[in-house]
Design an enzyme around this catalytic site. Structure first.
Site, PDB file in Angstrom:
ATOM      1  N   GLU A  53       0.884  -1.178   0.000  1.00  0.00           N
ATOM      2  CA  GLU A  53       0.000   0.000   0.000  1.00  0.00           C
ATOM      3  C   GLU A  53       0.913   1.217   0.000  1.00  0.00           C
ATOM      4  O   GLU A  53       1.456   1.599   1.037  1.00  0.00           O
ATOM      5  CB  GLU A  53      -0.891  -0.014   1.258  1.00  0.00           C
ATOM      6  CG  GLU A  53      -1.826  -1.208   1.356  1.00  0.00           C
ATOM      7  CD  GLU A  53      -2.977  -1.137   0.366  1.00  0.00           C
ATOM      8  OE1 GLU A  53      -3.312  -0.031  -0.094  1.00  0.00           O
ATOM      9  OE2 GLU A  53      -3.538  -2.196   0.039  1.00  0.00           O
ATOM     10  N   CYS A  67      -2.119   9.716   2.486  1.00  0.00           N
ATOM     11  CA  CYS A  67      -1.655   9.083   1.235  1.00  0.00           C
ATOM     12  C   CYS A  67      -2.560   9.388   0.065  1.00  0.00           C
ATOM     13  O   CYS A  67      -2.111   9.425  -1.079  1.00  0.00           O
ATOM     14  CB  CYS A  67      -1.532   7.577   1.435  1.00  0.00           C
ATOM     15  SG  CYS A  67      -3.041   6.838   2.069  1.00  0.00           S
TER      16      CYS A  67
HETATM   17  P1  NAD Z   1       8.150   4.784   5.248  1.00  0.00           P
HETATM   18  O1  NAD Z   1       8.188   3.939   4.037  1.00  0.00           O
HETATM   19  O2  NAD Z   1       9.288   5.636   5.597  1.00  0.00           O
HETATM   20  O3  NAD Z   1       7.880   3.881   6.538  1.00  0.00           O
HETATM   21  C1  NAD Z   1       6.845   2.959   6.645  1.00  0.00           C
HETATM   22  C2  NAD Z   1       7.293   1.794   7.460  1.00  0.00           C
HETATM   23  O4  NAD Z   1       8.429   1.207   6.825  1.00  0.00           O
HETATM   24  C3  NAD Z   1       7.724   2.171   8.885  1.00  0.00           C
HETATM   25  O5  NAD Z   1       7.218   1.216   9.773  1.00  0.00           O
HETATM   26  C4  NAD Z   1       9.232   2.143   8.809  1.00  0.00           C
HETATM   27  O6  NAD Z   1       9.850   1.801  10.020  1.00  0.00           O
HETATM   28  C5  NAD Z   1       9.496   1.081   7.746  1.00  0.00           C
HETATM   29  N1  NAD Z   1      10.748   1.309   7.049  1.00  0.00           N
HETATM   30  C6  NAD Z   1      11.342   2.499   6.775  1.00  0.00           C
HETATM   31  N2  NAD Z   1      12.510   2.313   6.108  1.00  0.00           N
HETATM   32  C7  NAD Z   1      12.635   0.979   5.958  1.00  0.00           C
HETATM   33  C8  NAD Z   1      13.607   0.141   5.350  1.00  0.00           C
HETATM   34  N3  NAD Z   1      14.695   0.656   4.785  1.00  0.00           N
HETATM   35  N4  NAD Z   1      13.422  -1.192   5.371  1.00  0.00           N
HETATM   36  C9  NAD Z   1      12.316  -1.730   5.930  1.00  0.00           C
HETATM   37  N5  NAD Z   1      11.359  -0.989   6.526  1.00  0.00           N
HETATM   38  C10 NAD Z   1      11.514   0.329   6.546  1.00  0.00           C
HETATM   39  O7  NAD Z   1       6.813   5.574   5.050  1.00  0.00           O
HETATM   40  P2  NAD Z   1       6.236   6.663   5.980  1.00  0.00           P
HETATM   41  O8  NAD Z   1       7.112   7.866   5.905  1.00  0.00           O
HETATM   42  O9  NAD Z   1       5.919   6.080   7.310  1.00  0.00           O
HETATM   43  O10 NAD Z   1       4.859   6.961   5.230  1.00  0.00           O
HETATM   44  C11 NAD Z   1       4.781   7.827   4.158  1.00  0.00           C
HETATM   45  C12 NAD Z   1       4.502   7.137   2.846  1.00  0.00           C
HETATM   46  O11 NAD Z   1       3.558   6.104   2.988  1.00  0.00           O
HETATM   47  C13 NAD Z   1       3.921   8.067   1.803  1.00  0.00           C
HETATM   48  O12 NAD Z   1       4.516   7.799   0.570  1.00  0.00           O
HETATM   49  C14 NAD Z   1       2.462   7.701   1.767  1.00  0.00           C
HETATM   50  O13 NAD Z   1       1.797   7.988   0.558  1.00  0.00           O
HETATM   51  C15 NAD Z   1       2.523   6.239   2.011  1.00  0.00           C
HETATM   52  N6  NAD Z   1       1.283   5.779   2.590  1.00  0.00           N
HETATM   53  C16 NAD Z   1       0.490   4.966   1.854  1.00  0.00           C
HETATM   54  C17 NAD Z   1      -0.721   4.556   2.376  1.00  0.00           C
HETATM   55  C18 NAD Z   1      -1.641   3.648   1.623  1.00  0.00           C
HETATM   56  O14 NAD Z   1      -2.631   3.222   2.229  1.00  0.00           O
HETATM   57  N7  NAD Z   1      -1.408   3.348   0.377  1.00  0.00           N
HETATM   58  C19 NAD Z   1      -1.104   4.972   3.642  1.00  0.00           C
HETATM   59  C20 NAD Z   1      -0.251   5.802   4.362  1.00  0.00           C
HETATM   60  C21 NAD Z   1       0.940   6.197   3.833  1.00  0.00           C
END
Ligand code: NAD
Length: 460
Positions: A212, A246
């Site tokens: 997602e 998002c």
């Molecule tokens: P992020 O990808 O930085 O983090 C999300 C999760 O991934 C966190 O739990 C984090 O600890 C983990 N993570 C971060 N880096 C990682 C790595 N290198 N390896 C493994 N795991 C890792 O995202 P965010 O900043 O928390 O959220 C923002 C993004 O999420 C935006 O792009 C937004 O559009 C998207 N988003 C999508 C939805 C959806 O339903 N499609 C919902 C909310 C947010």
């Protein structure tokens, strides 16, 4: 958490799953009811946690987080028995006589990694689907919303044994360690960039994965709708949670002759919602952390800010900001904004407009404001996107009868309600035969001529 502890946790969930995989759905319903009861008791604490993490106004944390979770539980409590029952499908005459059906079987151990922007519901809603389908879950919430993680641990720990549902706190390092284990399913919500890392880790074990992700959700306005109401709906969708949604409208793409009037209407609606200084509004949130604040600040470099732009890095306040026509090469257009900056682009011809939408393809959401049926159909039929709303923003997310998910860059797999149940269950097709009839020709030695058989099969 050390990798040996993670391996132990995974092992304990695997054992729990093997023992309980045939647990009747009514037992899971009892657990969902218990979850609902604890939620009711802890509602205030959930709102407090969300306020501490994101300065979310209670109205927002109730409507866009807490209520969504309650609605999801309600939908599963009401429908799970039906969704989980074996489904008869009509048999093929080739196999006559037979009984054909589908069994829904849980995958097993599910790893969920969730983000910080709606840290309660984006963890709980998919988790409810996974648990209701009979899976175990290890949830790793975002390290950027620590108060919400704490309340998640408390609530889930009260309802479920840890072999069934566990919350593991930590950042990317912990997520990477979790990803080194072999899970039966991975459900990831977050950025496209990290989504690729998760997909690679899942590929190592051929683990099915739902991604997602984000993207640039356009808001196309052709000028045939009432502009003030149009602006009000766009402003609401854009600045909810300080733009950190998002499916927030990422940018406006308006027919050039209506650009000025729409811009004036947008500014008026921002001030109607948050006053002339949003810093003092109790209904306006804050940016999650300094790193994201800095990214948004960098996005504004060399841009023509026509409204707002006020900010304060100490309090992470970033005011509602409107930018006029950023270039297609700028980061404001190239990357997902995910904050309270609203670029307004314009188009002259349909071809101009479609060129922009083609360049910024596969958004998670797609918004079109128009009363022109042909225009609406042309857009919603021609462009791939996760989900669309005509003449409003965000609201498709609230209907549990609709699947929620992305396409291409914005992800794959969709959930909510029955879609969550189906996503989190493997559908096992089963064909049951009896012995009273057999087509003798199927067995060797085969008939010399195929023509009779072809004639019969053609008619089936
Ligand atoms: P992020 O990808 O930085 O983090 C999300 C999760 O991934 C966190 O739990 C984090 O600890 C983990 N993570 C971060 N880096 C990682 C790595 N290198 N390896 C493994 N795991 C890792 O995202 P965010 O900043 O928390 O959220 C923002 C993004 O999420 C935006 O792009 C937004 O559009 C998207 N988003 C999508 C939805 C959806 O339903 N499609 C919902 C909310 C947010």
């Amino acid at each position: 958490m050390k990798s040996s502890m993670i391996a132990e946790l995974k092992d304990s969930q695997q054992k729990f799953f093997s023992k309980h995989k045939n647990q009747p759905p009514k037992v899971r319903i009892q657990y969902l009811k218990k979850l609902n009861k604890i939620l009711e008791e802890k509602e205030k604490e959930v709102h407090e946690a969300l306020f501490q993490d994101l300065k979310k106004p209670e109205f927002e944390s109730y409507t866009s987080e807490f209520l969504m979770v309650q609605k999801e539980i309600k939908s599963f409590v009401k429908n799970l028995m039906e969704w989980a029952a074996p489904k008869r499908v009509s048999g093929s005459l080739l196999n006559f006589p037979s009984q054909d059906f589908l069994l829904s079987e849980p995958y097993g151990t599910v790893l969920m990694i969730s983000p910080w922007n709606y840290p309660f519901q984006l963890a709980m809603v998919p988790l409810i689907g996974a648990v209701a389908a009979g899976n175990t879950v290890v949830l790793k919430p975002s390290e950027s919303a620590p108060q919400t993680s704490k309340i998640l641990i408390e609530i889930l720990g009260t309802v479920f044994p840890k072999e069934w549902v566990s919350v593991v706190e930590g950042g990317p390092k912990v997520a990477q360690t979790l990803l080194q284990q072999q899970w039966d399913y991975i459900f990831y919500t977050g950025s496209t960039q990290v989504g690729k890392i998760v997909a690679k880790a899942a590929a190592e074990f051929l683990t099915p994965v739902t991604l997602e992700l984000g993207g640039k959700s356009p808001c196309v306005v052709d000028g045939t709708t009432p502009l003030q109401k149009t602006a009000r709906r766009i402003v609401w969708g854009k600045f909810l949670n300080c733009g950190q949604t998002c499916i927030a409208p990422d940018y406006i793409l308006v027919k050039r002759e209506h650009k000025e009037a729409l811009t004036v209407a947008v500014v008026k609606e921002i001030e109607n919602a948050f006053g002339t200084d949003a810093k003092n509004s109790k209904d306006y949130g804050r940016i999650i952390h300094k790193k994201h604040f800095d990214k948004l600040e960098a996005d504004l470099k060399n841009q023509k800010v026509i409204y707002g732009g006020q900010r304060d890095s100490k309090t992470l306040y970033f005011g509602p900001t409107v930018v006029d026509s950023p270039s297609m090469e700028s980061s404001l257009i190239q990357d997902e904004i995910f904050g309270p900056i609203l670029p307004i682009l314009s188009y002259d011809t349909l071809e101009d407009m479609e060129a922009v939408l083609t360049q910024l393809k596969n958004p998670l959401a797609f918004y079109v404001f128009s009363t022109n049926k042909r225009f609406i159909n042309r857009l919603i039929r021609n462009f791939p996107f996760g989900g669309a709303v005509v003449n409003d923003a965000l609201i498709h997310f609230t209907n549990t009868n609709l699947p929620f998910g992305g396409v291409g860059n914005s992800g794959h797999g969709a959930y909510h309600g029955k879609y969550s149940f189906d996503l989190m269950s493997h559908k096992k097709p089963v064909v049951k035969r009896s012995f009273w009839f057999d087509l003798p020709q199927r067995y060797a030695p085969y008939p010399k001529s195929l023509s009779l058989l072809k004639n019969i099969l053609k008619r089936l």
